[in-house]
Motif scaffolding. Structure first.
Motif, mmCIF file in Angstrom:
data_model
loop_
_atom_site.group_PDB
_atom_site.id
_atom_site.type_symbol
_atom_site.label_atom_id
_atom_site.label_comp_id
_atom_site.label_asym_id
_atom_site.label_seq_id
_atom_site.Cartn_x
_atom_site.Cartn_y
_atom_site.Cartn_z
ATOM 1 N N ILE A 1 -8.296 -31.693 -25.628
ATOM 2 C CA ILE A 1 -8.020 -31.796 -24.195
ATOM 3 C C ILE A 1 -6.729 -32.572 -23.947
ATOM 4 O O ILE A 1 -6.007 -32.307 -22.983
ATOM 5 N N GLU A 51 -5.116 -26.251 -17.601
ATOM 6 C CA GLU A 51 -5.739 -27.302 -18.406
ATOM 7 C C GLU A 51 -5.973 -28.590 -17.628
ATOM 8 O O GLU A 51 -6.590 -29.509 -18.129
ATOM 9 N N SER A 103 -9.792 -29.932 -17.130
ATOM 10 C CA SER A 103 -10.467 -30.558 -18.274
ATOM 11 C C SER A 103 -9.910 -31.962 -18.533
ATOM 12 O O SER A 103 -10.659 -32.879 -18.858
ATOM 13 N N ALA A 142 -12.046 -35.528 -18.141
ATOM 14 C CA ALA A 142 -12.307 -36.161 -19.440
ATOM 15 C C ALA A 142 -12.715 -37.623 -19.234
ATOM 16 O O ALA A 142 -12.078 -38.355 -18.474
#
Length: 138
Positions: free
Chosen positions: A65, A93, A96, A100
């Motif tokens: 990630i 992206e 994510s 996180a």
């Protein structure tokens, strides 16, 4: 780096629990100094001597990630992250990364933060600051 300073620094006992492989580095800088998101391959005791620093940590399991660089810079992220603004992440992206899990803290004078090997971290000086890193292998 500075022999006169080195003679005044005592290695924390935590750094003596592993092998004799140790590296010590002093960090001196103004407010706003940034260490981009990266990880170190050895453990690190970061000791804050003066000033304050914001630190954010991500577990090694989140490496995919965090988009590591390739080649010799594979321990640094391609994400342009700053705690005081939105991260510069490709749209597909970004979700994510934003979701996180992470741990964060602010270090002040006298604080010691243990950074385990391979944990991703980002550091931002909130004021003029002075800190010392003690890297060691387990």
């Amino acid at each position: 780096q500075i022999p006169e300073l080195a003679s005044m620094v005592e290695v924390p006992i935590y750094c003596s629990l592993g092998t004799d492989h140790r590296l010590v580095n002093a960090w001196i800088g103004p407010a706003g100094t940034v260490t981009p998101l990266h990880f170190d391959s050895t453990h690190n005791c970061l000791v804050q001597i003066a000033g304050h620093k914001y630190v954010r940590l991500y577990a090694p399991e989140l490496s995919d990630i965090l988009r590591p660089n390739s080649g010799s810079k594979c321990n640094s992220s391609t994400i342009d992250f700053r705690w005081d603004r939105s991260p510069q992440v490709p749209a597909k992206e970004s979700q994510s990364f934003l979701l996180a899990p992470y741990v964060e803290c602010v270090l002040g004078p006298g604080d010691l933060l243990f950074l385990p090997a391979n944990w991703w971290h980002y550091v931002h000086s909130l004021s003029s600051s002075f800190s010392i890193s003690f890297w060691f292998a387990s």
